[in-house]
Write an enzyme that holds these catalytic residues in place. Sequence first.
Site, mmCIF file in Angstrom:
data_model
loop_
_atom_site.group_PDB
_atom_site.id
_atom_site.type_symbol
_atom_site.label_atom_id
_atom_site.label_comp_id
_atom_site.label_asym_id
_atom_site.label_seq_id
_atom_site.Cartn_x
_atom_site.Cartn_y
_atom_site.Cartn_z
ATOM 1 N N GLY A 62 2.890 4.419 1.385
ATOM 2 C CA GLY A 62 2.615 3.759 2.888
ATOM 3 C C GLY A 62 1.096 3.608 3.097
ATOM 4 C CG HIS A 63 -1.363 5.771 1.822
ATOM 5 N ND1 HIS A 63 -1.362 6.247 0.183
ATOM 6 C CD2 HIS A 63 -0.268 7.217 1.589
ATOM 7 C CE1 HIS A 63 -1.023 7.164 -0.267
ATOM 8 N NE2 HIS A 63 -0.079 7.541 0.097
ATOM 9 C CB ALA A 64 -4.347 1.204 0.958
ATOM 10 N NE ARG A 109 -1.001 3.533 -2.795
ATOM 11 C CZ ARG A 109 -1.784 4.499 -3.505
ATOM 12 N NH1 ARG A 109 -1.587 5.301 -4.078
ATOM 13 N NH2 ARG A 109 -3.181 3.499 -3.705
#
Length: 146
Positions: A62-64, A109
């Site tokens: 839940g981040h990049a 992702r």
Amino acid sequence: MSEHNFEATMNFSIDTCQMVELPKISDPRGNLTFVESQRHIPFGIQRVYYLYDVPQGSERGGHAHRALHQLLIAVTGSFDVHLDDGREKKTVHLNRSFQGLYVCPMIWREIDNFSSGAVCMVLASAYYDESDYYRDYPEFCKVANP
Ligand code: TYD
């Protein structure tokens, strides 16, 4: 071992993220797989972390990352990795100890569908640095797909 021409595709789109077939030394005593910096993956390894004891139905990621390169390996069990470069999305199922998913910088992702006992090992190109994260999806999209 399959060779990958990472340099030719190093534009940080979803197509840069690819499955990497790692060496597998098969042996009746048990198999062995190894990963070498800059040979099997297009970065030097500075950090290793792993996700384990993931409760059923749980989601990770839940981040990049702005600059981080990573290789994700399902050392045990399986899970799904959802990749998003701000334009296109794709989902990869990882379930082999001798395969890794290379995730380049600037990819949102999410990881879910962990099987019971799954272990997700991550090889990373840099030390942990919270300022390298995008944790807000709209903010990420503004930068990734202006
Ligand atoms: P995070 O990267 O958000 O986890 P995931 O992507 O696997 O869901 O990290 C969760 C927490 O752990 C967050 O508080 C930062 C911390 N952390 C570290 O201290 N060092 C690390 O190497 C990593 C990956 C996370």
